[in-house]
Structures are given as structure tokens and as C-alpha cells.
Enzyme design. Sequence first.
Site, mmCIF file in Angstrom:
data_model
loop_
_atom_site.group_PDB
_atom_site.id
_atom_site.type_symbol
_atom_site.label_atom_id
_atom_site.label_comp_id
_atom_site.label_asym_id
_atom_site.label_seq_id
_atom_site.Cartn_x
_atom_site.Cartn_y
_atom_site.Cartn_z
ATOM 1 N N SER A 240 48.444 38.159 51.370
ATOM 2 C CA SER A 240 49.354 38.913 52.252
ATOM 3 C C SER A 240 49.095 38.583 53.724
ATOM 4 C CB SER A 240 49.236 40.424 52.007
ATOM 5 O OG SER A 240 47.892 40.840 52.038
ATOM 6 N N HIS A 270 47.181 40.112 43.260
ATOM 7 C CA HIS A 270 46.889 40.665 44.599
ATOM 8 C C HIS A 270 47.206 42.165 44.572
ATOM 9 C CE1 HIS A 270 46.094 40.648 48.790
ATOM 10 N NE2 HIS A 270 47.240 40.209 49.266
ATOM 11 N N HIS A 317 36.906 39.312 42.611
ATOM 12 C CA HIS A 317 37.426 39.065 43.953
ATOM 13 C C HIS A 317 37.140 37.626 44.354
ATOM 14 C CE1 HIS A 317 38.358 39.615 48.203
ATOM 15 N NE2 HIS A 317 39.076 40.630 47.784
ATOM 16 N N ARG A 326 35.826 49.509 49.732
ATOM 17 C CA ARG A 326 37.091 50.262 49.684
ATOM 18 C C ARG A 326 37.177 51.027 48.361
ATOM 19 N NH1 ARG A 326 41.149 45.388 50.534
ATOM 20 N NH2 ARG A 326 39.810 44.637 48.844
ATOM 21 N N ASP A 372 41.564 47.985 44.081
ATOM 22 C CA ASP A 372 42.669 48.425 43.224
ATOM 23 C C ASP A 372 42.223 49.195 41.982
ATOM 24 O OD1 ASP A 372 44.703 47.266 44.839
ATOM 25 O OD2 ASP A 372 44.057 45.307 44.130
HETATM 26 N N1 HAX Z 1 39.029 39.672 34.432
HETATM 27 C C1 HAX Z 1 38.966 38.555 33.663
HETATM 28 N N2 HAX Z 1 38.725 37.340 34.146
HETATM 29 C C2 HAX Z 1 38.522 37.231 35.458
HETATM 30 C C3 HAX Z 1 38.529 38.337 36.325
HETATM 31 C C4 HAX Z 1 38.819 39.598 35.765
HETATM 32 N N3 HAX Z 1 38.907 40.698 36.510
HETATM 33 N N4 HAX Z 1 38.287 37.909 37.581
HETATM 34 C C5 HAX Z 1 38.141 36.571 37.509
HETATM 35 N N5 HAX Z 1 38.284 36.161 36.232
HETATM 36 C C6 HAX Z 1 38.308 34.795 35.735
HETATM 37 C C7 HAX Z 1 39.420 34.034 36.436
HETATM 38 O O1 HAX Z 1 40.677 34.280 35.813
HETATM 39 C C8 HAX Z 1 38.960 32.604 36.278
HETATM 40 O O2 HAX Z 1 39.239 32.197 34.957
HETATM 41 P P1 HAX Z 1 39.726 30.695 34.634
HETATM 42 O O3 HAX Z 1 38.573 29.826 35.045
HETATM 43 O O4 HAX Z 1 39.976 30.729 33.175
HETATM 44 O O5 HAX Z 1 40.951 30.462 35.468
HETATM 45 C C9 HAX Z 1 37.446 32.750 36.416
HETATM 46 O O6 HAX Z 1 37.139 34.119 36.104
HETATM 47 C C10 HAX Z 1 36.934 32.431 37.803
HETATM 48 O O7 HAX Z 1 37.623 33.225 38.740
HETATM 49 P P2 HAX Z 1 36.927 33.708 40.112
HETATM 50 O O8 HAX Z 1 36.574 32.478 40.891
HETATM 51 O O9 HAX Z 1 35.831 34.679 39.836
HETATM 52 O O10 HAX Z 1 38.079 34.531 40.806
HETATM 53 P P3 HAX Z 1 39.298 33.972 41.680
HETATM 54 O O11 HAX Z 1 38.826 33.829 43.065
HETATM 55 O O12 HAX Z 1 39.925 32.771 41.057
HETATM 56 O O13 HAX Z 1 40.353 35.153 41.559
HETATM 57 C C11 HAX Z 1 41.028 37.418 41.513
HETATM 58 C C12 HAX Z 1 40.135 36.393 42.211
HETATM 59 C C13 HAX Z 1 40.961 38.724 42.313
HETATM 60 C C14 HAX Z 1 42.469 36.923 41.522
HETATM 61 C C15 HAX Z 1 40.496 37.639 40.067
HETATM 62 O O14 HAX Z 1 39.205 38.182 40.127
HETATM 63 C C16 HAX Z 1 41.412 38.523 39.233
HETATM 64 O O15 HAX Z 1 42.366 38.020 38.638
HETATM 65 N N6 HAX Z 1 41.132 39.870 39.159
HETATM 66 C C17 HAX Z 1 41.981 40.783 38.461
HETATM 67 C C18 HAX Z 1 43.225 41.133 39.288
HETATM 68 C C19 HAX Z 1 42.843 41.970 40.491
HETATM 69 O O16 HAX Z 1 42.116 42.945 40.396
HETATM 70 N N7 HAX Z 1 43.378 41.587 41.671
HETATM 71 C C20 HAX Z 1 43.170 42.340 42.912
HETATM 72 C C21 HAX Z 1 42.120 41.705 43.823
HETATM 73 C C22 HAX Z 1 41.943 42.458 45.106
HETATM 74 C C23 HAX Z 1 43.152 42.279 45.955
HETATM 75 O O17 HAX Z 1 43.457 41.233 46.487
HETATM 76 N N8 HAX Z 1 43.926 43.286 46.069
HETATM 77 O O18 HAX Z 1 45.088 43.158 46.691
#
Ligand code: HAX
Length: 434
Positions: A240, A270, A317, A326, A372
Site C-alpha cells: 500500500s 496484505h 511477515h 500492532r 491482522d
Molecule cells: N501460513 C502459511 N505459510 C506461510 C505463511 C503463513 N502465514 N507465511 C509465509 N508462509 C510461506 C509462504 O507462503 C512461502 O511459501 P512458498 O515458499 O511455498 O511460496 C514461505 O512461507 C516463505 O514466505 P516468507 O518469506 O516467510 O513470507 P513472504 O515475505 O513471502 O510473505 C506474507 C509475507 C505476509 C505475505 C506471508 O507471511 C503470508 O502470506 N501471511 C498470511 C497472510 C497475512 O497475514 N498477510 C498480512 C501481512 C501483514 C500485512 O501486510 N497486513 O496488511
Amino acid sequence: MENLKHLLSKKIDEHRPRTTRLLKEFGDVVMDKVTIGQAIGGMRSVKILVTDISYLDPEEGIRYRGKTLPEVFNLMPKPKGKDYPYVEGLWYFLLTGEIPSESEVLSLVEEFKKRRAIPKYVKDVLHAAPKDLHPMSLLSIAVLAMQKESKFVKFYNEGYDKNTSWEYMFEDATNIISKLPGIAAYIYRMKYKNNKHFEDNNDLDMAGNFAHLMGIPEPYDDVSRMYFIVHADHESGNVSAHSTHLIASALSDAYYSISGMLNGLAGPLHGLANQEVLRWIQDVKEKMGNKVPSVDEMKKFVWDTLNSGSVIPGYGHAVLRKTDPRYTVQRNFCLKHLPNDELFKYVDILYQVVPDILREQGKAKNPWPNVDAQSGVIQWYYGVTEYDFYTVMFGVGRAIGTLANITWDRALGYPIERPKSLTTEMVEKIAGIK
Ligand code: HAX
């Protein structure tokens, strides 16, 4: 408002030579290197943006202008008898880095009131939209519809001056922030409350008026103050914040930038994660026949979710490596105000089981909860059970930080963003495999 603008102008004059010197004398100093993994993997951790509004330490979490969230809550002026500060004060603080006095905040509260009326055409646009449109799309459309009001565009068309262009961005930004809570509440009442609306209450500050327009009694005003403030900023690289900065870098105005910001925030990885958390917990509840699950039952549900290929919403994250402060702020609110709430118990059990499971699975770099994981529970408790709406309130908060950022972008003359891309073949050559 003139005081704030005057102080901001002084801060900008003081800051400009620092940026100019860095560019002129140290422009060739290397800050970071980029690996193939980072180029293909979402540019994770590449040090490539500069902002002073907030900084995210992986272990400690967010600081706004050098202050932690508890410090911000503690230091900022609050309405009488309330636990959380005026949101208007955060606009002052993020822009200037100075904690406003009570009278400085109160003058801003009055200024926001003058600017908060929602144009009728915005309401007409909202009513013309398909009935099943997601509230985030409605919010984005509403902001975009107001683009014709942009003072920055008028200034640009009448003869642009780089030196003073921030003043017009600041005007647009203040107008958007003043109107957003009312637009959000309008969307809520239009969509979920039979299109029955309330008039603004001129005795109330921004968050108090938002709670009033939503039709929810105290302490929902304090919930809103807390909610808007914790969501305001999280450095520049998240989707964002970065979208806002990127769009504004083309000299697009604040309306275009914030509408685009909201579109990025609407992604399930996000800002939409907060609604996903609630949807997911409702699913557990249904499967458990509405009883609070045991730790073992919850573990099974978490594993089932992971094994089905989904992420656990609210956990993980891209930058943080500890529990998100938060999350902690909101958890403490729940412990004080709703310790026996059933949904809070679900979230509490998840906190006990998810980190160990994500560690055992070994994929997520951060097994801890983010903002979240907790926020929807508080909204639900106070009657906002339409979880599609949660990201809208996140968006209202996020607008404050991102608008402070693009006001400063204009002040420091940041140019249009234009990173370089390569073809896969070029990358293979760099890797030495072609
Ligand atoms: N559940 C399951 N698997 C997860 C995970 C979770 N909560 N968080 C990360 N992983 C997985 C990723 O999908 C990735 O898998 P692949 O290698 O198969 O693609 C692996 O672990 C490595 O990811 P990472 O490097 O730890 O995390 P990223 O930086 O790629 O992604 C995210 C960060 C926040 C997008 C991720 O942790 C996620 O998808 N979380 C769940 C959704 C969520 O809560 N989003 C909100 C985040 C906060 C925010 O921005 N709010 O607006």
C-alpha cells in the site's frame, strides 16, 4: 492549520540540504547489492527507499518518527476521558516529527471538521455501483471520483513550481484524510444498514464522529482512534505504501495515489488478511459446532489449512521476525475490554499453537502473528460483524501515513520511479548458466 503548514515548511527547509548533499556528494555510494533471489522474489529486503515517517525494525516492529506505538499513545493529546489520542494529532506528528500540544491538535480538529463534508456526487457514484461490489472497491472509486477536486492538478496546469508543489499535495492530502472516515461510514451504512445514515456531529473529533456515523456507541470511538493509528504507516516498501509513492512519483495527485493504494491494500496477502482471519475463524467455529476448541483440536485445524495449500491468515511477515507490536497493542485492548469474548479465546488459542506449527512446517520465515490476526475480533465484538468492511478501516488509517509520505516526496523533489528490468535470459547469463 496555518501553524502546521508553517512548521512543516520550516522542517522542509531544514531537511532539503540533507537530501541535496546526499545526492550531490554521495550519490555513488553503494547502499546494497541485489541478488537474483531478490529480483525474482519480490525485492525482499533490498534497501532502495528513503522515508523518515516510520521505520520497521525486524525484531522490534514499527516506530513512527522514532517512537514506538506505546510511546505515541502515551505522548499524544487525548480527548477528555479517552484512552487513545486524537487521530488528527497523528497527521501533525507524522508530517513534522513533533508531538503537538493540545491546542495545536484542537485547531486541526476544527480544520478537519470544515473539510469533512462528502460531495453529493460521491454518494451518487457509490449508489450507482453494483450492489455486490466489495467495500474496498467502493472506497477506491469514491476517492477516485473526487480527483476532480485536486488542488495539485490545478496548480500543475497553471504553471508548476517544484519548490512549492508540496503545498498543493498537502492541501489535497488534508482534504482526503478529513473526508475518508465519513466516506467509509457512508459505505458501511449504505451497504449493511439499509442505507440509513447519520449527520456529522460537530462536537466530535474525527474518530468520535466516525463511531457516531457508524452508529456504534462508546468505546467504539476509542477503538477507532486505536485502529486508525496502529494501521497508519509501516515503512515505505509494503504494497500500500509503495503503490502510493510509486503513483505519486509520476506527479499523479493524491487522489489517484490513494485510490491505487487502496487497490493494493485489498489483496489477501496484505490488508485483506484481517477479513480472512475472521472468515477462517468462523469456519473453525462452524466445524467445532460453535464450542471453543481444545488446543489439540485447533492444532488439527491449523494443519488441515496448511495441508490444503492455504496460508494461515494473520501470521507471517515480509520484514518482521517477532510478534507484531500492532498485534500486541490490540491484544492488550482485548485483555482489558473483552477477556471473555469467545472469538478472542479462539485468537488466543491460535497464538498458542500457530507459531510452533509454522516453525515445524519450516516454510514461513516469521511464525509470529501480524496486525491482522487480532483486529477483526475487536470490530466483531463492537458489532461490526460484516468482515468485508475491515480492510476499509485499515485503508482509512493507512491513508494518513502514505499521504504524509507523498507530501514529503513532493517537498524533497523525489523523481519518477523507474527501476530496470532484465529478461530471464540475461539473468541466466548473470548466473553463468547460459
Ligand atoms: N501460513 C502459511 N505459510 C506461510 C505463511 C503463513 N502465514 N507465511 C509465509 N508462509 C510461506 C509462504 O507462503 C512461502 O511459501 P512458498 O515458499 O511455498 O511460496 C514461505 O512461507 C516463505 O514466505 P516468507 O518469506 O516467510 O513470507 P513472504 O515475505 O513471502 O510473505 C506474507 C509475507 C505476509 C505475505 C506471508 O507471511 C503470508 O502470506 N501471511 C498470511 C497472510 C497475512 O497475514 N498477510 C498480512 C501481512 C501483514 C500485512 O501486510 N497486513 O496488511
